[in-house]
Design an enzyme around this catalytic site. Sequence first.
Site, short mmCIF file in Angstrom:
data_model
loop_
_atom_site.label_atom_id
_atom_site.label_comp_id
_atom_site.label_asym_id
_atom_site.label_seq_id
_atom_site.Cartn_x
_atom_site.Cartn_y
_atom_site.Cartn_z
N ASP A 144 0.85 -1.19 0.00
CA ASP A 144 0.00 0.00 0.00
C ASP A 144 0.90 1.25 0.00
O ASP A 144 1.91 1.32 0.71
CB ASP A 144 -0.92 0.01 1.23
CG ASP A 144 -2.05 1.00 1.09
OD1 ASP A 144 -3.21 0.56 0.94
OD2 ASP A 144 -1.78 2.23 1.11
N ILE A 145 0.50 2.23 -0.79
CA ILE A 145 1.30 3.45 -0.94
C ILE A 145 1.28 4.30 0.34
O ILE A 145 2.16 5.14 0.54
CB ILE A 145 0.79 4.25 -2.16
CG1 ILE A 145 1.86 5.14 -2.74
CG2 ILE A 145 -0.48 5.00 -1.84
CD1 ILE A 145 1.52 5.69 -4.12
N ASN B 67 -12.96 -3.29 2.13
CA ASN B 67 -13.99 -2.26 2.22
C ASN B 67 -14.93 -2.38 1.02
O ASN B 67 -14.48 -2.59 -0.11
CB ASN B 67 -13.35 -0.87 2.24
CG ASN B 67 -12.62 -0.60 3.54
OD1 ASN B 67 -13.12 -0.93 4.61
ND2 ASN B 67 -11.43 -0.01 3.45
N GLU C 89 -12.36 3.43 -1.50
CA GLU C 89 -11.95 4.53 -2.37
C GLU C 89 -11.60 4.09 -3.78
O GLU C 89 -11.69 4.89 -4.71
CB GLU C 89 -10.76 5.27 -1.74
CG GLU C 89 -11.17 6.06 -0.50
CD GLU C 89 -10.09 6.98 0.00
OE1 GLU C 89 -8.90 6.69 -0.27
OE2 GLU C 89 -10.44 7.96 0.67
N VAL C 90 -11.12 2.85 -3.91
CA VAL C 90 -10.72 2.39 -5.25
C VAL C 90 -11.73 1.32 -5.70
O VAL C 90 -11.92 0.32 -5.01
CB VAL C 90 -9.29 1.81 -5.22
CG1 VAL C 90 -8.89 1.31 -6.61
CG2 VAL C 90 -8.29 2.85 -4.72
N HIS D 40 -10.08 -5.05 -3.50
CA HIS D 40 -8.76 -5.22 -2.90
C HIS D 40 -8.95 -5.68 -1.46
O HIS D 40 -9.81 -5.17 -0.75
CB HIS D 40 -7.91 -3.95 -2.96
CG HIS D 40 -8.63 -2.70 -2.56
ND1 HIS D 40 -9.59 -2.10 -3.35
CD2 HIS D 40 -8.54 -1.94 -1.44
CE1 HIS D 40 -10.05 -1.02 -2.74
NE2 HIS D 40 -9.44 -0.90 -1.57
N HIS E 287 -6.98 -5.79 2.03
CA HIS E 287 -5.83 -5.26 2.78
C HIS E 287 -5.31 -6.37 3.69
O HIS E 287 -6.09 -6.99 4.42
CB HIS E 287 -6.24 -4.09 3.68
CG HIS E 287 -6.77 -2.88 2.98
ND1 HIS E 287 -6.03 -1.72 2.83
CD2 HIS E 287 -7.98 -2.62 2.41
CE1 HIS E 287 -6.77 -0.80 2.21
NE2 HIS E 287 -7.95 -1.33 1.94
#
Length: 125
Positions: free
Chosen positions: A39-40, A97, A105-106, A110, A112
């Site tokens: 993760d960025i 999420n 958000e994306v 995904h 995590h």
Amino acid sequence: MPIDPTLEYDDQNIFAKILRGEIPCSKVFEDQWALAFHDINPQAPAHVLVIPKGAYVSWDDFSAKGGDAEIAGFVRAVGHVSRELGLVEPGYRLLANIGMDSHQEVPHLHVHIFGGKPLGPMLMR
Ligand code: AMP
């Protein structure tokens, strides 16, 4: 801005661009079914995202429309990456999420993986 998970898949989302190689990522693992990368904006010492290769907005979309082989491949990839990161013995947390209330958000599924320190209880505020 949280996304609306009931919308059609948008192939211009940032993870679609990462999958196509148009944007770099810090890759941890890749196979036929999944790509995993750091993760960025890490929220724990280990914070890795695992995404399916297929075009799915969210866990809801994937669980409803994903094929058995790609669901199995993705779930195995999440487990494999967690083991490779050495997180099984100390423990880790998975999070996906989905939509507005979760603040997704994306708009590409995904999961995590968080670990590398005691994460404490999961808190709802
Ligand atoms: P979520 O709120 O579950 O949609 O989480 C999106 C996650 O994607 C956040 O933790 C971001 O830090 C992460 N993220 C966004 N852009 C990138 C990127 N280019 N590379 C890696 N992680 C990213």
